[in-house]
Design a protein around this motif. Structure first.
Motif, PDB file in Angstrom:
ATOM      1  N   GLN A 159       0.842  -1.199   0.000  1.00  0.00           N
ATOM      2  CA  GLN A 159       0.000   0.000   0.000  1.00  0.00           C
ATOM      3  C   GLN A 159       0.873   1.243   0.000  1.00  0.00           C
ATOM      4  O   GLN A 159       2.029   1.220   0.434  1.00  0.00           O
ATOM      5  CB  GLN A 159      -0.914   0.028   1.232  1.00  0.00           C
ATOM      6  CG  GLN A 159      -1.978  -1.067   1.263  1.00  0.00           C
ATOM      7  CD  GLN A 159      -2.738  -1.067   2.569  1.00  0.00           C
ATOM      8  OE1 GLN A 159      -2.155  -0.942   3.642  1.00  0.00           O
ATOM      9  NE2 GLN A 159      -4.063  -1.203   2.476  1.00  0.00           N
ATOM     10  N   TRP A 188     -13.091   2.565  -3.617  1.00  0.00           N
ATOM     11  CA  TRP A 188     -12.855   1.791  -2.414  1.00  0.00           C
ATOM     12  C   TRP A 188     -12.811   0.290  -2.683  1.00  0.00           C
ATOM     13  O   TRP A 188     -13.492  -0.217  -3.569  1.00  0.00           O
ATOM     14  CB  TRP A 188     -13.942   2.084  -1.390  1.00  0.00           C
ATOM     15  CG  TRP A 188     -13.990   3.502  -0.943  1.00  0.00           C
ATOM     16  CD1 TRP A 188     -14.839   4.473  -1.376  1.00  0.00           C
ATOM     17  CD2 TRP A 188     -13.131   4.113   0.022  1.00  0.00           C
ATOM     18  NE1 TRP A 188     -14.573   5.658  -0.734  1.00  0.00           N
ATOM     19  CE2 TRP A 188     -13.529   5.469   0.129  1.00  0.00           C
ATOM     20  CE3 TRP A 188     -12.067   3.663   0.807  1.00  0.00           C
ATOM     21  CZ2 TRP A 188     -12.907   6.359   0.988  1.00  0.00           C
ATOM     22  CZ3 TRP A 188     -11.446   4.551   1.665  1.00  0.00           C
ATOM     23  CH2 TRP A 188     -11.865   5.877   1.752  1.00  0.00           C
ATOM     24  N   GLN A 192     -15.119  -1.287   2.174  1.00  0.00           N
ATOM     25  CA  GLN A 192     -14.571   0.018   2.552  1.00  0.00           C
ATOM     26  C   GLN A 192     -15.496   1.140   2.041  1.00  0.00           C
ATOM     27  O   GLN A 192     -16.193   0.957   1.057  1.00  0.00           O
ATOM     28  CB  GLN A 192     -13.177   0.192   1.956  1.00  0.00           C
ATOM     29  CG  GLN A 192     -12.140  -0.775   2.477  1.00  0.00           C
ATOM     30  CD  GLN A 192     -11.684  -0.441   3.878  1.00  0.00           C
ATOM     31  OE1 GLN A 192     -11.731   0.714   4.305  1.00  0.00           O
ATOM     32  NE2 GLN A 192     -11.272  -1.454   4.620  1.00  0.00           N
ATOM     33  N   PRO A 193     -15.503   2.284   2.691  1.00  0.00           N
ATOM     34  CA  PRO A 193     -14.704   2.633   3.877  1.00  0.00           C
ATOM     35  C   PRO A 193     -15.342   2.231   5.202  1.00  0.00           C
ATOM     36  O   PRO A 193     -14.766   2.462   6.256  1.00  0.00           O
ATOM     37  CB  PRO A 193     -14.617   4.156   3.776  1.00  0.00           C
ATOM     38  CG  PRO A 193     -15.914   4.556   3.153  1.00  0.00           C
ATOM     39  CD  PRO A 193     -16.251   3.453   2.176  1.00  0.00           C
ATOM     40  N   ASN A 195     -15.840  -0.534   6.845  1.00  0.00           N
ATOM     41  CA  ASN A 195     -15.148  -1.487   7.712  1.00  0.00           C
ATOM     42  C   ASN A 195     -13.697  -1.114   7.981  1.00  0.00           C
ATOM     43  O   ASN A 195     -12.947  -1.912   8.542  1.00  0.00           O
ATOM     44  CB  ASN A 195     -15.199  -2.886   7.089  1.00  0.00           C
ATOM     45  CG  ASN A 195     -16.622  -3.426   7.019  1.00  0.00           C
ATOM     46  OD1 ASN A 195     -17.475  -3.060   7.831  1.00  0.00           O
ATOM     47  ND2 ASN A 195     -16.890  -4.283   6.049  1.00  0.00           N
ATOM     48  N   GLY A 196     -13.317   0.079   7.555  1.00  0.00           N
ATOM     49  CA  GLY A 196     -11.942   0.506   7.801  1.00  0.00           C
ATOM     50  C   GLY A 196     -11.702   0.796   9.273  1.00  0.00           C
ATOM     51  O   GLY A 196     -12.614   1.140  10.018  1.00  0.00           O
ATOM     52  N   LYS A 197     -10.447   0.667   9.705  1.00  0.00           N
ATOM     53  CA  LYS A 197     -10.106   0.856  11.111  1.00  0.00           C
ATOM     54  C   LYS A 197      -9.276   2.111  11.367  1.00  0.00           C
ATOM     55  O   LYS A 197      -8.836   2.331  12.496  1.00  0.00           O
ATOM     56  CB  LYS A 197      -9.348  -0.374  11.616  1.00  0.00           C
ATOM     57  CG  LYS A 197     -10.161  -1.655  11.578  1.00  0.00           C
ATOM     58  CD  LYS A 197      -9.379  -2.827  12.135  1.00  0.00           C
ATOM     59  CE  LYS A 197     -10.212  -4.106  12.098  1.00  0.00           C
ATOM     60  NZ  LYS A 197      -9.458  -5.270  12.640  1.00  0.00           N
ATOM     61  N   VAL A 201      -6.257   7.373   4.233  1.00  0.00           N
ATOM     62  CA  VAL A 201      -6.576   6.565   3.058  1.00  0.00           C
ATOM     63  C   VAL A 201      -5.294   6.122   2.359  1.00  0.00           C
ATOM     64  O   VAL A 201      -4.420   6.940   2.056  1.00  0.00           O
ATOM     65  CB  VAL A 201      -7.466   7.356   2.078  1.00  0.00           C
ATOM     66  CG1 VAL A 201      -7.829   6.500   0.864  1.00  0.00           C
ATOM     67  CG2 VAL A 201      -8.739   7.827   2.781  1.00  0.00           C
ATOM     68  N   ARG A 209      -7.210  -0.019  -5.456  1.00  0.00           N
ATOM     69  CA  ARG A 209      -8.369   0.346  -4.644  1.00  0.00           C
ATOM     70  C   ARG A 209      -7.931   0.920  -3.295  1.00  0.00           C
ATOM     71  O   ARG A 209      -6.801   0.712  -2.858  1.00  0.00           O
ATOM     72  CB  ARG A 209      -9.285  -0.865  -4.451  1.00  0.00           C
ATOM     73  CG  ARG A 209      -9.963  -1.295  -5.755  1.00  0.00           C
ATOM     74  CD  ARG A 209     -11.030  -2.329  -5.518  1.00  0.00           C
ATOM     75  NE  ARG A 209     -11.744  -2.653  -6.754  1.00  0.00           N
ATOM     76  CZ  ARG A 209     -12.820  -1.985  -7.190  1.00  0.00           C
ATOM     77  NH1 ARG A 209     -13.299  -0.972  -6.490  1.00  0.00           N
ATOM     78  NH2 ARG A 209     -13.412  -2.342  -8.320  1.00  0.00           N
ATOM     79  N   TRP A 210      -8.860   1.631  -2.642  1.00  0.00           N
ATOM     80  CA  TRP A 210      -8.541   2.379  -1.438  1.00  0.00           C
ATOM     81  C   TRP A 210      -9.008   1.654  -0.185  1.00  0.00           C
ATOM     82  O   TRP A 210     -10.007   0.936  -0.194  1.00  0.00           O
ATOM     83  CB  TRP A 210      -9.194   3.752  -1.464  1.00  0.00           C
ATOM     84  CG  TRP A 210      -8.939   4.572  -2.686  1.00  0.00           C
ATOM     85  CD1 TRP A 210      -8.097   4.282  -3.721  1.00  0.00           C
ATOM     86  CD2 TRP A 210      -9.552   5.801  -3.007  1.00  0.00           C
ATOM     87  NE1 TRP A 210      -8.125   5.265  -4.665  1.00  0.00           N
ATOM     88  CE2 TRP A 210      -9.027   6.225  -4.265  1.00  0.00           C
ATOM     89  CE3 TRP A 210     -10.480   6.613  -2.388  1.00  0.00           C
ATOM     90  CZ2 TRP A 210      -9.413   7.408  -4.880  1.00  0.00           C
ATOM     91  CZ3 TRP A 210     -10.870   7.801  -2.990  1.00  0.00           C
ATOM     92  CH2 TRP A 210     -10.330   8.188  -4.235  1.00  0.00           C
ATOM     93  N   GLN A 211      -8.285   1.916   0.891  1.00  0.00           N
ATOM     94  CA  GLN A 211      -8.647   1.388   2.204  1.00  0.00           C
ATOM     95  C   GLN A 211      -8.366   2.427   3.272  1.00  0.00           C
ATOM     96  O   GLN A 211      -7.452   3.246   3.127  1.00  0.00           O
ATOM     97  CB  GLN A 211      -7.850   0.113   2.525  1.00  0.00           C
ATOM     98  CG  GLN A 211      -8.212  -1.094   1.697  1.00  0.00           C
ATOM     99  CD  GLN A 211      -7.406  -2.319   2.095  1.00  0.00           C
ATOM    100  OE1 GLN A 211      -6.252  -2.199   2.495  1.00  0.00           O
ATOM    101  NE2 GLN A 211      -8.010  -3.489   1.994  1.00  0.00           N
ATOM    102  N   ARG A 212      -9.154   2.379   4.329  1.00  0.00           N
ATOM    103  CA  ARG A 212      -8.874   3.175   5.531  1.00  0.00           C
ATOM    104  C   ARG A 212      -7.942   2.390   6.437  1.00  0.00           C
ATOM    105  O   ARG A 212      -8.233   1.258   6.792  1.00  0.00           O
ATOM    106  CB  ARG A 212     -10.168   3.468   6.286  1.00  0.00           C
ATOM    107  CG  ARG A 212     -11.018   4.580   5.740  1.00  0.00           C
ATOM    108  CD  ARG A 212     -12.337   4.649   6.491  1.00  0.00           C
ATOM    109  NE  ARG A 212     -12.117   4.641   7.929  1.00  0.00           N
ATOM    110  CZ  ARG A 212     -13.059   4.336   8.826  1.00  0.00           C
ATOM    111  NH1 ARG A 212     -14.270   3.977   8.428  1.00  0.00           N
ATOM    112  NH2 ARG A 212     -12.794   4.374  10.121  1.00  0.00           N
TER     113      ARG A 212
END
Length: 225
Positions: A159, A188, A192-193, A195-197, A201, A209-212
Motif C-alpha cells: 500500500q 474503495w 470500505q470505507p 469497515n476501515g479501522k 486513506v 483500490r482504497w482502504q482506511r
C-alpha cells in the motif's frame, strides 16, 4: 380713574402667567422625549451598524479559516498524531529513494513523485509540502486513479499513502483531501470505507483500490506538485 381699568388687566396677566408656568413642565418633558427619541434613533443606527460590521468580520473569519485548511492540517495533525515530531527534524528524501514520474494525465505542469521511504501519513504530507511544495496526491476520476496506481505499483510495499483523510465524529464524519480540493470520487475496496479501522486513506499497489488504515502506519507515498 385709570386705576380701576389697570386692575383687571393685571389680574388677566397674572392668570395667564400661572397657566404658562403650569404648562412649562409638560413642554419641557415633550422636548426631552423628542431629543431622546432622536438620540435613540442614532443609537439604534449605531447598534445596527455595529452588528453588521461584526457579522462581516465573522464571515471573513470563516473564509480565512476555510482557506487556511492546508496550513492547519500540516501543523495541527502532525502534532496530534506524533507529538515528538518537529518540522525542524524533517529530512527530505534522497534522490535514490524516490521515483519521479510524468504520467500522461492531460496536465502539462503536473508532476508526481513516489517516495519509497515509508513514513506516517502526517510526515508524508509534510515532506510533500516542505520538500516538493506540493501535497499528497488527490484523485478525482477513475482515469486519474489508474495513472496513480501505475505509479504506486512501483513501490516496495502493498500500500501507499494518497492524500485522503477522514474528519469528524460519529455520523458527521467526512473525507477530505490534504490539498483542499473537493472530495468527489472514490475507488474503495470491498467493505470500505465502512469497515476501515483508521482515518487515513491508502491505495493498494496491486489493485489500485482504497482502504482506511491507521494514520501512524509507515508506508511509501505519492506526492503531487
Amino acid at each position: 380713574m385709570k386705576y380701576p381699568l389697570l386692575l383687571p388687566l393685571l389680574l388677566l396677566g397674572t392668570v395667564a402667567a400661572l397657566h404658562l408656568d403650569k404648562d412649562a413642565p409638560y413642554l419641557k418633558s415633550a422636548k426631552i422625549q423628542a431629543d431622546m427619541g432622536q438620540d435613540g434613533d442614532g443609537s439604534g443606527k449605531q447598534e445596527r451598524e455595529s452588528a453588521l460590521t461584526a457579522e462581516v468580520i465573522e464571515t471573513e473569519g470563516e473564509e480565512v479559516e476555510a482557506s487556511g485548511y492546508q496550513d492547519t492540517f500540516e501543523v495541527k495533525e502532525a502534532v496530534e498524531s506524533d507529538p515528538a515530531a518537529s518540522p525542524k527534524d524533517l529530512v527530505c528524501p534522497k534522490e535514490e529513494d524516490t521515483i519521479q514520474i510524468q504520467e500522461n494525465t492531460g496536465c502539462k505542469n503536473c508532476h508526481f513523485l513516489l517516495v519509497l521511504t515509508p513514513s506516517t501519513f502526517d510526515n508524508a504530507q509534510r515532506i510533500c509540502r516542505r520538500c516538493y511544495h506540493g501535497n499528497l496526491v488527490s484523485i478525482h476520476s477513475y482515469n486519474f486513479n489508474y495513472h496513480v496506481h501505475c505509479i504506486a505499483s512501483r513501490a516496495n510495499q502493498a500500500q501507499v499513502w494518497i492524500g485522503g483523510i477522514m474528519k469528524g465524529t460519529c455520523l458527521w464524519q467526512k473525507f477530505y483531501w490534504t490539498d483542499g480540493s473537493c472530495w468527489n470520487f472514490g475507488f474503495w475496496a470491498p467493505g470500505q470505507p465502512g469497515n476501515g479501522k483508521g482515518h487515513c486513506v491508502a491505495m493498494s499497489t496491486k489493485e489500485g483500490r482504497w482502504q482506511r488504515i491507521c494514520c501512524k502506519s509507515h508506508l511509501p507515498f505519492v506526492c503531487s506538485y
